[in-house]
Design an enzyme around this catalytic site. Structure first.
Site, mmCIF file in Angstrom:
data_model
loop_
_atom_site.group_PDB
_atom_site.id
_atom_site.type_symbol
_atom_site.label_atom_id
_atom_site.label_comp_id
_atom_site.label_asym_id
_atom_site.label_seq_id
_atom_site.Cartn_x
_atom_site.Cartn_y
_atom_site.Cartn_z
ATOM 1 N N LYS A 2 16.350 -17.176 17.710
ATOM 2 C CA LYS A 2 17.262 -16.152 18.276
ATOM 3 C C LYS A 2 17.118 -16.106 19.737
ATOM 4 C CE LYS A 2 15.579 -12.537 15.909
ATOM 5 N NZ LYS A 2 14.409 -13.106 15.368
ATOM 6 N N ARG A 41 16.985 -4.332 13.088
ATOM 7 C CA ARG A 41 16.058 -4.884 12.260
ATOM 8 C C ARG A 41 15.875 -4.094 11.015
ATOM 9 N NH1 ARG A 41 12.782 -7.934 16.510
ATOM 10 N NH2 ARG A 41 11.460 -9.462 15.508
ATOM 11 N N ARG A 63 4.618 -22.234 19.575
ATOM 12 C CA ARG A 63 5.395 -21.634 20.794
ATOM 13 C C ARG A 63 4.506 -20.984 21.792
ATOM 14 N NH1 ARG A 63 9.445 -16.800 19.559
ATOM 15 N NH2 ARG A 63 7.572 -15.683 18.777
ATOM 16 N N ARG A 104 1.858 -15.988 22.212
ATOM 17 C CA ARG A 104 1.842 -14.527 22.110
ATOM 18 C C ARG A 104 0.843 -13.970 20.937
ATOM 19 N NH1 ARG A 104 8.099 -13.166 20.878
ATOM 20 N NH2 ARG A 104 6.968 -11.838 19.060
ATOM 21 N N ARG A 146 4.933 -10.679 9.783
ATOM 22 C CA ARG A 146 6.179 -10.449 10.307
ATOM 23 C C ARG A 146 7.109 -10.940 9.296
ATOM 24 N NH1 ARG A 146 5.009 -13.707 15.271
ATOM 25 N NH2 ARG A 146 7.292 -13.441 15.996
HETATM 26 P P1 AMP Z 1 10.167 -10.403 18.766
HETATM 27 O O1 AMP Z 1 10.148 -10.604 20.195
HETATM 28 O O2 AMP Z 1 11.733 -10.285 18.558
HETATM 29 O O3 AMP Z 1 9.811 -11.265 17.771
HETATM 30 O O4 AMP Z 1 9.551 -8.865 18.564
HETATM 31 C C1 AMP Z 1 8.097 -8.898 18.661
HETATM 32 C C2 AMP Z 1 7.839 -7.531 17.866
HETATM 33 O O5 AMP Z 1 8.376 -6.343 18.570
HETATM 34 C C3 AMP Z 1 8.165 -7.332 16.393
HETATM 35 O O6 AMP Z 1 7.327 -7.920 15.468
HETATM 36 C C4 AMP Z 1 7.971 -5.781 16.122
HETATM 37 O O7 AMP Z 1 6.917 -5.341 16.236
HETATM 38 C C5 AMP Z 1 8.812 -5.255 17.719
HETATM 39 N N1 AMP Z 1 10.046 -5.049 17.414
HETATM 40 C C6 AMP Z 1 11.134 -5.866 18.328
HETATM 41 N N2 AMP Z 1 12.375 -5.376 17.964
HETATM 42 C C7 AMP Z 1 12.475 -4.416 17.073
HETATM 43 C C8 AMP Z 1 13.194 -3.602 16.077
HETATM 44 N N3 AMP Z 1 14.507 -3.860 16.522
HETATM 45 N N4 AMP Z 1 12.716 -2.691 15.329
HETATM 46 C C9 AMP Z 1 11.317 -2.709 15.176
HETATM 47 N N5 AMP Z 1 10.258 -3.419 15.872
HETATM 48 C C10 AMP Z 1 10.973 -4.500 16.671
#
Ligand code: AMP
Length: 214
Positions: free
Chosen positions: A13, A88, A127, A160, A171
């Protein structure tokens, strides 16, 4: 244009939404990136979000919805935006629908990047991200020119904190339980475009562009 990118962690994404945003000259808003910036800045939102993110859990809806309302109201979003990692949950999707109705706006498309869970672990454990600019690499699929160093800003590449197998499993569970219902949510609203997320990065970008134009 207002576009959502939906897909499991590791579906690409971030990579694809950045490429499409550049093609369309609209901003890409990643809630994950915004939260990581907030953590770096040690803001109150960052401090609250960190304990959820470190465990691979979702940050509470009210925090995320607040972030999106504020960010989409900024000037650079006046011609549209791409949402990466938001919504989400169904509650977040409902909040977005309400927000857009109140603004007399609508969503154009939801791009759903389809990937099997087996591929996700390899993608995420390999990654690497730039500690300064956030550019993403992969030890196998997208290497930096010099190992461990960002091609764009020469800063150090890191893994990360949530890209280890245990957190990835959490996740994925969160995705299956809370996020995957959004596939049907947007299908019912005739907004969903399914794109296979496996294969060549450029080819996937082209498939997404075709879906957006079609
Ligand atoms: P990402 O970078 O999109 O993989 O997001 C990393 C982490 O940020 C996720 O595992 C969640 O803990 C938090 N996060 C990001 N976007 C959201 C969202 N829309 N709702 C809830 N938690 C989020």
């Amino acid at each position: 244009m207002k576009i959502i990118f939906l897909g499991a962690p590791g579906s690409g994404k971030g990579t694809q939404s950045k490429r499409i945003a550049e093609n369309l000259s609209i901003p890409q808003l990643s809630t994950g990136d915004i939260l990581r910036e907030a953590i770096k800045a040690k803001s109150s939102v960052g401090i609250e979000a960190k304990r959820y993110m470190d465990e691979g859990n979702l940050v509470p809806d009210h925090v995320i919805i607040g972030i999106i309302k504020e960010r989409t109201g900024e000037k650079d979003c006046s011609n549209g935006y791409i949402l990466d990692g938001f919504p989400r949950t169904v509650a977040q999707a409902d909040a977005l629908t309400e927000m857009l109705v109140a603004e007399n706006q609508n969503l154009d498309k939801v791009i759903y990047l389809e990937i099997e869970n087996d591929n996700v672990v390899e993608r995420l454990t390999g990654r690497r991200v730039c500690s300064a600019c956030g550019a993403e690499y992969h030890i196998k699929f997208k290497r930096s020119e010099k190992a461990g160093v960002c091609d764009l800003c020469q800063n150090e590449l890191i893994t990360r904190a949530d890209d280890n197998e245990e957190k990835i499993r959490t996740r994925l569970e969160q995705y299956d339980q809370q996020t995957s219902p959004l596939i049907a949510y947007y299908e019912e609203r005739n907004l969903l475009k399914k794109i296979p997320a496996k294969g060549d990065i450029q080819e996937i970008t082209q498939n997404i562009m075709n879906a957006l134009e079609g």
